[in-house]
Design a protein around this motif. Structure first.
Motif, mmCIF file in Angstrom:
data_model
loop_
_atom_site.group_PDB
_atom_site.id
_atom_site.type_symbol
_atom_site.label_atom_id
_atom_site.label_comp_id
_atom_site.label_asym_id
_atom_site.label_seq_id
_atom_site.Cartn_x
_atom_site.Cartn_y
_atom_site.Cartn_z
ATOM 1 N N VAL A 40 16.940 22.468 -33.275
ATOM 2 C CA VAL A 40 16.577 22.097 -32.341
ATOM 3 C C VAL A 40 16.290 23.136 -31.566
ATOM 4 C CG1 VAL A 40 15.946 20.746 -30.063
ATOM 5 C CG2 VAL A 40 17.011 19.139 -31.584
ATOM 6 N N PHE A 42 15.636 24.822 -28.678
ATOM 7 C CA PHE A 42 15.804 24.804 -27.383
ATOM 8 C C PHE A 42 15.819 26.245 -27.071
ATOM 9 C CE2 PHE A 42 19.156 26.202 -23.987
ATOM 10 C CZ PHE A 42 18.181 25.008 -23.181
ATOM 11 N N THR A 73 24.608 16.119 -25.856
ATOM 12 C CA THR A 73 23.342 16.007 -25.921
ATOM 13 C C THR A 73 22.569 14.759 -25.326
ATOM 14 O OG1 THR A 73 23.255 16.375 -28.100
ATOM 15 C CG2 THR A 73 20.742 15.211 -27.912
ATOM 16 N N CYS A 76 20.553 15.795 -21.639
ATOM 17 C CA CYS A 76 19.065 16.467 -21.932
ATOM 18 C C CYS A 76 18.152 15.409 -21.898
ATOM 19 C CB CYS A 76 18.830 16.960 -23.616
ATOM 20 S SG CYS A 76 19.774 17.857 -24.564
ATOM 21 N N HIS A 80 14.561 14.293 -20.609
ATOM 22 C CA HIS A 80 13.293 14.202 -21.412
ATOM 23 C C HIS A 80 13.101 12.935 -22.105
ATOM 24 C CE1 HIS A 80 12.127 18.393 -22.504
ATOM 25 N NE2 HIS A 80 14.170 18.616 -22.126
ATOM 26 N N GLU A 89 10.166 18.153 -31.311
ATOM 27 C CA GLU A 89 11.928 18.426 -31.656
ATOM 28 C C GLU A 89 12.336 17.190 -30.240
ATOM 29 O OE1 GLU A 89 13.302 21.650 -32.621
ATOM 30 O OE2 GLU A 89 10.897 21.154 -33.547
ATOM 31 N N ILE A 90 11.859 17.230 -28.553
ATOM 32 C CA ILE A 90 12.323 16.195 -28.793
ATOM 33 C C ILE A 90 13.007 14.780 -29.262
ATOM 34 C CG2 ILE A 90 11.933 14.915 -26.262
ATOM 35 C CD1 ILE A 90 12.518 17.545 -25.767
ATOM 36 N N VAL A 93 16.050 14.798 -30.150
ATOM 37 C CA VAL A 93 17.306 15.475 -29.568
ATOM 38 C C VAL A 93 17.073 13.623 -29.393
ATOM 39 C CG1 VAL A 93 17.819 15.127 -26.936
ATOM 40 C CG2 VAL A 93 16.266 16.914 -27.976
ATOM 41 N N GLN A 94 16.049 12.742 -29.107
ATOM 42 C CA GLN A 94 16.728 11.540 -28.604
ATOM 43 C C GLN A 94 17.150 10.673 -29.765
ATOM 44 O OE1 GLN A 94 14.621 9.436 -26.330
ATOM 45 N NE2 GLN A 94 16.371 7.944 -26.170
ATOM 46 N N ASN A 102 25.595 14.075 -31.100
ATOM 47 C CA ASN A 102 24.880 15.586 -30.638
ATOM 48 C C ASN A 102 24.624 15.524 -31.488
ATOM 49 O OD1 ASN A 102 26.628 14.953 -27.848
ATOM 50 N ND2 ASN A 102 28.136 14.972 -28.859
ATOM 51 N N ILE A 103 23.991 16.579 -30.923
ATOM 52 C CA ILE A 103 22.814 17.682 -31.898
ATOM 53 C C ILE A 103 24.327 19.002 -32.637
ATOM 54 C CG2 ILE A 103 21.423 19.595 -32.193
ATOM 55 C CD1 ILE A 103 20.032 17.673 -29.605
#
Ligand code: HEC
Ligand code: HEC
Ligand code: HEC
Ligand code: HEC
Ligand code: HEC
Length: 182
Positions: A40, A42, A73, A76, A80, A89-90, A93-94, A102-103
């Protein structure tokens, strides 16, 4: 041939552990500048620089133990679930959080197994700033390893801080080898 035998004898004399150490050190050490792609995009520059977030908001174990740790994760989503929710990108994450994972960030800094380093000793006891060892992280769009992280680097700072005056070899190394090797 003579040279080769010499090298072999030297290696044998160094001992099995020594050889293991040398081989490992060649592969793992000295990755100064290492900057792998991350899953991601970040940015420390954005979060720690522009938004002025405290390093330990995310790396909250840095003053408590051996590892500073990579944030789970879920953390975040403190922001977010509201911020930039339409960003691809978000969404990654979602999705990671939704699937209970986790990423998988790519690790950048690491020492070989035979060397011991403890964050709490340096962040909490010695009160050092993260930047002294990790460089200007708050200016990094993509994180990279700023320092060499080799033994000389550890020992130079220990000397400067007068943890070990350079009179004799053992003390010049920061005292007992066992402090950092076991
Ligand atoms: C919003 C959360 C967040 C904040 C604030 C933050 N970080 Fe990070 N940090 C991360 C994430 C996520 C990673 C893993 C991805 C990457 O390497 O960019 C990371 C990676 C790192 C790494 C590399 C870890 C490795 O793989 O070796 C270091 C060192 C680091 N951060 C230091 C800092 C410092 C110093 C600050 C303050 C100036 C800071 N971070 C602020 C989330 C954060
Ligand atoms: C304290 C709030 C906060 C936390 C916690 C936080 N962020 Fe952010 N993040 C922001 C803000 C604010 C922006 C900028 C939004 C803008 O550009 O207007 C942002 C932007 C981003 C962007 C850029 C999105 C885009 O497409 O422009 C990414 C990617 C991102 N954050 C990832 C992360 C990750 C991964 C974590 C957890 C390790 C994290 N953030 C934690 C507040 C936060
Ligand atoms: C005295 C030097 C030093 C200081 C100060 C320091 N670090 Fe580190 N950091 C290291 C070393 C060395 C490693 C590699 C450790 C390993 O592989 O065992 C590391 C690794 C990391 C990692 C990777 C994951 C982990 O915990 O091993 C993160 C994240 C990190 N540091 C963040 C921080 C943050 C945030 C601060 C400030 C609160 C900080 N560090 C202060 C030297 C330092
Ligand atoms: C302050 C911590 C520290 C002390 C004290 C220390 N070392 Fe190290 N040493 C390291 C770290 C970190 C590495 C791994 C990074 C590298 O390869 O340089 C390392 C790597 C090594 C290596 C493999 C790489 C190389 O440079 O050859 C050997 C051999 C070694 N140490 C021997 C010793 C001996 C012998 C002593 C005692 C006289 C000692 N160390 C004391 C931190 C330390
Ligand atoms: C920027 C300076 C700095 C760097 C770089 C640094 N250290 Fe330290 N270290 C310190 C200070 C200051 C202390 C003393 C903490 C205290 O007051 O007990 C310390 C303490 C220690 C201790 C506790 C034993 C003792 O002698 O008090 C160990 C073990 C240690 N460091 C290992 C390492 C290793 C391994 C590295 C490299 C990977 C490293 N340090 C890099 C500054 C540094």
């Amino acid at each position: 041939m003579k040279k080769l035998i010499g090298a072999f004898v030297a290696l044998a004399a160094f001992g099995a552990l020594g050889a293991y150490i040398v081989v490992q050190a060649r592969h793992i050490g000295y990755n100064q500048g290492y900057q792998p792609d991350q899953p991601v995009k970040f940015s420390h520059k954005l979060h720690a620089g522009e938004l002025k977030m405290d390093c330990q908001y995310c790396h909250f174990a840095a003053d408590k133990g051996r590892h500073a740790g990579i944030p789970p994760t879920e953390l975040c989503l403190n922001c977010h679930t509201q911020v930039k929710t339409n960003s691809p990108e978000i969404k990654k994450v979602q999705e990671a959080v939704d699937s209970g994972e986790n990423i998988q960030w790519n690790r950048v800094n690491f020492l070989p197994d035979y060397a011991y380093f403890n964050h709490a000793q340096h962040v909490n006891v010695a009160q050092l700033d993260c930047k002294q060892c990790h460089g200007p992280v708050d200016e990094m769009e993509i994180y990279y390893q700023h320092e060499k992280l080799n033994m000389g680097w550890c020992i130079n700072c220990h000397r400067e801080k007068d943890i070990a005056p350079p009179e004799d070899h053992k003390r010049a190394s920061g005292g007992d080898c066992q402090k950092c090797h076991y």
